[in-house]
Design a protein around this motif. Structure first.
Motif, PDB file in Angstrom:
ATOM      1  N   GLY A   1      71.546  71.551  37.207  1.00 42.85           N
ATOM      2  CA  GLY A   1      72.996  71.664  37.129  1.00 42.85           C
ATOM      3  C   GLY A   1      73.670  70.429  37.714  1.00 42.85           C
ATOM      4  N   LEU A   2      73.134  69.937  38.837  1.00 48.47           N
ATOM      5  CA  LEU A   2      73.766  68.777  39.466  1.00 48.47           C
ATOM      6  C   LEU A   2      73.570  67.511  38.645  1.00 48.47           C
ATOM      7  CD1 LEU A   2      73.212  69.630  43.216  1.00 48.47           C
ATOM      8  CD2 LEU A   2      75.384  69.457  41.988  1.00 48.47           C
TER       9      LEU A   2
ATOM     10  N   GLU B   1      76.352  67.707  36.219  1.00 48.02           N
ATOM     11  CA  GLU B   1      77.633  67.393  36.854  1.00 48.02           C
ATOM     12  C   GLU B   1      77.776  65.894  37.091  1.00 48.02           C
ATOM     13  OE1 GLU B   1      78.352  69.747  40.346  1.00 48.02           O
ATOM     14  OE2 GLU B   1      77.808  71.620  39.336  1.00 48.02           O
TER      15      GLU B   1
ATOM     16  N   TYR C   1      81.023  75.311  44.708  1.00 48.81           N
ATOM     17  CA  TYR C   1      79.597  75.273  45.052  1.00 48.81           C
ATOM     18  C   TYR C   1      79.313  74.092  45.989  1.00 48.81           C
ATOM     19  CZ  TYR C   1      74.560  74.636  44.361  1.00 48.81           C
ATOM     20  OH  TYR C   1      73.216  74.450  44.552  1.00 48.81           O
TER      21      TYR C   1
ATOM     22  N   ASP D   1      83.091  75.388  35.841  1.00 43.30           N
ATOM     23  CA  ASP D   1      81.692  75.717  36.123  1.00 43.30           C
ATOM     24  C   ASP D   1      81.540  77.215  35.836  1.00 43.30           C
ATOM     25  OD1 ASP D   1      79.293  76.518  37.299  1.00 43.30           O
ATOM     26  OD2 ASP D   1      79.408  75.025  38.900  1.00 43.30           O
TER      27      ASP D   1
ATOM     28  N   SER E   1      74.803  75.563  35.697  1.00 41.79           N
ATOM     29  CA  SER E   1      73.457  75.496  36.221  1.00 41.79           C
ATOM     30  C   SER E   1      72.707  76.557  35.409  1.00 41.79           C
ATOM     31  CB  SER E   1      73.430  75.826  37.715  1.00 41.79           C
ATOM     32  OG  SER E   1      72.083  76.016  38.110  1.00 41.79           O
TER      33      SER E   1
ATOM     34  N   THR F   1      69.801  77.133  35.600  1.00 44.20           N
ATOM     35  CA  THR F   1      68.832  77.668  36.550  1.00 44.20           C
ATOM     36  C   THR F   1      69.117  79.145  36.858  1.00 44.20           C
ATOM     37  OG1 THR F   1      68.932  75.477  37.588  1.00 44.20           O
ATOM     38  CG2 THR F   1      67.856  77.225  38.845  1.00 44.20           C
ATOM     39  N   LYS F   2      70.374  79.557  36.736  1.00 47.19           N
ATOM     40  CA  LYS F   2      70.807  80.869  37.196  1.00 47.19           C
ATOM     41  C   LYS F   2      70.733  81.890  36.052  1.00 47.19           C
ATOM     42  CE  LYS F   2      71.485  78.262  40.771  1.00 47.19           C
ATOM     43  NZ  LYS F   2      72.747  77.607  41.078  1.00 47.19           N
TER      44      LYS F   2
HETATM   45  C1  LIG Z   1      73.217  76.360  41.495  1.00 52.79           C
HETATM   46  C2  LIG Z   1      74.579  75.936  41.118  1.00 52.79           C
HETATM   47  C3  LIG Z   1      74.872  74.613  40.754  1.00 52.79           C
HETATM   48  C4  LIG Z   1      73.830  73.520  40.818  1.00 52.79           C
HETATM   49  O1  LIG Z   1      72.815  73.691  39.894  1.00 52.79           O
HETATM   50  P1  LIG Z   1      71.284  73.230  40.129  1.00 52.79           P
HETATM   51  O2  LIG Z   1      70.614  73.707  38.894  1.00 52.79           O
HETATM   52  O3  LIG Z   1      70.797  73.861  41.383  1.00 52.79           O
HETATM   53  O4  LIG Z   1      71.318  71.734  40.240  1.00 52.79           O
HETATM   54  C5  LIG Z   1      76.156  74.318  40.356  1.00 52.79           C
HETATM   55  N1  LIG Z   1      77.131  75.257  40.330  1.00 52.79           N
HETATM   56  C6  LIG Z   1      76.891  76.531  40.690  1.00 52.79           C
HETATM   57  C7  LIG Z   1      78.010  77.521  40.643  1.00 52.79           C
HETATM   58  C8  LIG Z   1      75.619  76.910  41.092  1.00 52.79           C
HETATM   59  O5  LIG Z   1      75.410  78.183  41.471  1.00 52.79           O
END
Ligand SMILES: *Cc1c(COP(=O)(O)O)cnc(C)c1O
Length: 385
Positions: free
Chosen positions: A79-80, A83, A104, A177, A199, A201-202
């Motif tokens: 996610g970063l 960004e 965040y 976001d 992200s 990832t979530k």
């Molecule tokens: C985790 C998160 C990020 C960053 O993402 P990564 O995949 O950890 O780099 C950005 N924004 C929000 C709201 C997040 O929860």
């Protein structure tokens, strides 16, 4: 597909055509760094080298654009990384960015400590206060408004439509976001935002097994092309296997979000009058200040809850360390429930700044387990306080 398939159908089919060579239902994972050319410059399907383009990444990007209703999506290693690419594509030294005072922590760290020294200035503001946002915008200098709703960890709700209107009146790029809601619950581009950040990832990946990030662009084609060039020129791309795992997760996004929402709602309602708690932050509760706005701009209230403990930091810490099903870990959005103590975990990087999180707060990422088991786990931990 029909002309305008439902979101649930799009999540399974967009960019996921079967393999024309073998008929494999699932497109192959293209684990290759480079592509053979039919004579110099004779590219097959435009593929040359995987930093510039890879079919598995393209398949994820097509899917993400369809889910958010965007013109173009780009996927990244995290996610970063997404960004960082957006900030560098949109801003130059001297530009100013307005972001939420509960953004965040990693986003704040990136903007303040990485882009700050390159001359990008920022102000933090209470994003749910529209008048405060209007005041924070410096005409001619503010170039970006960074919105996170629901916010982390206090689940504040900001009005995307109104913020987009304010931003556009000042010629500002409006970024949302959308990590906490996911496109299954909230569609920022349709509400007027210019760019959506994730992200993945979530919730999109959804199984806590892969990192990733994404940018999805609305109609600002110039910005999309600049970010696309940076993705190629600097290389913060998602790797093929990561992209494939994210696609695999997205197919069940809608059914997972349904369960995340219903489990979180049940837990929030169960805890609402608990004597050990000073407050519950969940937009699905009518007592939440953003409840009506969330009901209007989201199609569900999400799976994230924060609890404020009346016993202060000692009670919050003891609770976070004694749940069993809710495992103590950073991150969120996976099928398994997690508990987090923001002051020393996810938000440790903003300690001492105006983004600091109160030390009596515990954040729950409610998974999709059987809700009775989750409630029993929480009750057990509360009973030990
Ligand atoms: C985790 C998160 C990020 C960053 O993402 P990564 O995949 O950890 O780099 C950005 N924004 C929000 C709201 C997040 O929860």
């Amino acid at each position: 597909m029909t002309d305008s398939p439902n979101f649930d159908t799009v999540a399974i089919h967009a960019g996921q055509e079967f393999d024309p060579t073998t008929g494999a239902v699932i497109p192959p994972v293209y684990l290759t760094s480079t592509f053979v050319q039919d004579g110099i410059g004779g590219l097959r399907g435009g593929y040359e080298y995987s930093r510039g383009g890879n079919p598995t990444r393209d398949s994820l990007q097509t899917l993400l654009a369809a889910l958010e209703g965007g013109q173009l999506a780009l996927s990244f290693a995290s996610g970063l990384a997404a960004e960082d690419t957006l900030l560098r594509a949109a801003l130059v030294p001297g530009d100013h960015i307005v972001l939420g005072n509960d953004v965040y922590g990693g986003t704040h760290r990136l903007i303040e400590r990485v882009h700050g020294p390159w001359g990008v200035r920022n102000s933090t503001v209470e994003m749910s206060d529209l008048a405060a946002v209007e005041t924070a915008i410096i005409p001619g200098e503010t170039k970006m408004l960074w919105v996170e709703t629901p916010s982390n960890p206090l689940m504040k709700i900001s009005d995307i439509t109104a913020l987009a209107e304010i931003g556009h009146r000042h010629g500002v790029t409006v970024v949302v976001d959308n990590t906490f809601a996911s496109p299954a619950l909230q569609q920022p581009l349709a509400l007027g935002a210019d760019v959506v950040v994730h992200s993945t990832t979530k919730y999109l990946g959804g199984h806590s097994d892969v990192l990733g990030g994404a940018l999805i662009f609305g109609t600002d084609n110039e910005l999309a092309q600049k970010a696309s060039f940076l993705q190629f020129a600097a290389g913060p791309i998602s790797a093929p296997l990561d992209a494939w795992l994210t696609i695999r997760g997205i197919k069940t996004l809608s059914v997972r979000m349904d369960r995340h929402c219903s489990n979180a709602q049940a837990i929030a309602e169960h805890l609402v009058a608990h004597p050990a708690l000073d407050g519950i932050y969940y937009p699905g509760l009518p007592s939440h200040p953003g409840h009506e706005l969330a009901a209007a701009q989201m199609s569900g209230f999400g799976g994230m809850i924060s609890l404020a403990f009346s016993g202060g930091a000692p009670a919050a810490r003891a609770f976070a360390e004694s749940t069993q099903l809710f495992q103590l870990a950073e991150s969120l959005g996976g099928v398994e429930s997690l508990v987090n103590y923001p002051a020393e975990m996810t938000h440790a990087s903003v300690r001492g700044t105006e983004l600091e999180v109160p030390d009596n707060i515990v954040r729950l990422s409610v998974g999709i387990e059987y809700v009775g088991d989750l409630i029993a786990d929480i009750d057990g931990a509360l009973a030990k306080l």
